[in-house]
Write an enzyme that holds these catalytic residues in place. Structure first.
Site, PDB file in Angstrom:
ATOM      1  N   LEU A  66       0.841  -1.196   0.000  1.00 34.66           N
ATOM      2  CA  LEU A  66       0.000   0.000   0.000  1.00 34.66           C
ATOM      3  C   LEU A  66       0.876   1.246   0.000  1.00 34.66           C
ATOM      4  CD1 LEU A  66      -2.721  -1.122   2.559  1.00 34.66           C
ATOM      5  CD2 LEU A  66      -2.860  -1.107   0.071  1.00 34.66           C
ATOM      6  N   GLY A 106       2.598  -8.967   6.325  1.00 30.90           N
ATOM      7  CA  GLY A 106       2.864  -8.149   7.503  1.00 30.90           C
ATOM      8  C   GLY A 106       2.642  -6.694   7.164  1.00 30.90           C
ATOM      9  N   GLY A 107       2.289  -5.893   8.157  1.00 31.38           N
ATOM     10  CA  GLY A 107       2.066  -4.472   7.927  1.00 31.38           C
ATOM     11  C   GLY A 107       1.111  -4.246   6.775  1.00 31.38           C
ATOM     12  N   ASP A 108       1.599  -3.525   5.769  1.00 38.44           N
ATOM     13  CA  ASP A 108       0.769  -3.221   4.599  1.00 38.44           C
ATOM     14  C   ASP A 108       1.274  -3.940   3.355  1.00 38.44           C
ATOM     15  OD1 ASP A 108       3.113  -1.738   4.363  1.00 38.44           O
ATOM     16  OD2 ASP A 108       2.118  -0.032   3.418  1.00 38.44           O
ATOM     17  N   GLU A 109       1.891  -5.096   3.562  1.00 42.09           N
ATOM     18  CA  GLU A 109       2.438  -5.875   2.450  1.00 42.09           C
ATOM     19  C   GLU A 109       1.653  -7.173   2.270  1.00 42.09           C
ATOM     20  OE1 GLU A 109       6.865  -6.590   0.975  1.00 42.09           O
ATOM     21  OE2 GLU A 109       6.426  -7.666   2.831  1.00 42.09           O
TER      22      GLU A 109
END
Length: 179
Positions: A66, A106-109
């Protein structure tokens, strides 16, 4: 009739069955991201490798990141960020259909492995750019997508190639300014 021998054998079996069921549920839960419902890296890896091995010439591996996601969290709060992550997961799942897998790494991946999908990547770009409505607040979102066609490659190599492709197209990257 003496039930003691039956109970002596049956109770441990019942205990192990219950424990096994509990562990299987915990393992399944650990392989799903609780926020998005997508596979986690561990749950994704085994299935993605199997899909690549089964259909090497038909497989596309995507890495999705993102754009400016931190700004969404910083400006609108983590609830807005969670909404964006969930919407992204829904869009990836819809795009994959039944012939692919999507995961939150993970996170925005995110990562995707899909069959016969290379010509549909522009539709994914369009879907990932659609604004998200958060209780009347419209959040403009976008994502960078990198693709790899692994053929006989390993998943790790395909993800690395997709990562390089993604950063080549990411807004603000040096390579994206050349074109």
């Amino acid at each position: 009739m003496d039930l003691a021998p039956i109970l002596a054998a049956g109770l441990p079996l019942l205990g192990w069955t219950t424990h096994g069921t509990y562990l299987a549920r915990r393992l399944a839960t650990a392989r799903r991201d609780p926020l998005t419902g997508l596979l986690t890296r561990d749950g994704f890896t085994t299935r993605a490798e199997r899909l690549i091995r089964s259909h090497p010439d038909r497989t596309t591996v995507l890495l999705v990141d993102l754009d400016d996601f931190k700004a969404v969290n910083d400006t609108h709060g983590h609830a807005a960020g969670d909404t964006v992550l969930k919407a992204t997961a829904d869009r990836l799942t819809a795009w994959c259909g039944s012939s692919g897998l999507a995961a939150r790494l993970g996170g925005d991946e995110f990562a995707v492995v899909a069959l016969d999908s290379a010509d549909r990547i522009p539709q994914l770009h369009t879907a990932l750019r659609r604004p998200i409505d958060l209780d009347g607040l419209v959040l403009d979102v976008s994502a960078s997508v990198g693709a790899s066609h692994p053929a006989a490659l390993l998943l790790t190599e395909a993800l690395s190639a997709a990562d390089r492709d993604m950063y080549a197209h990411k807004p603000g990257s040096r390579s994206s300014r050349r074109g």
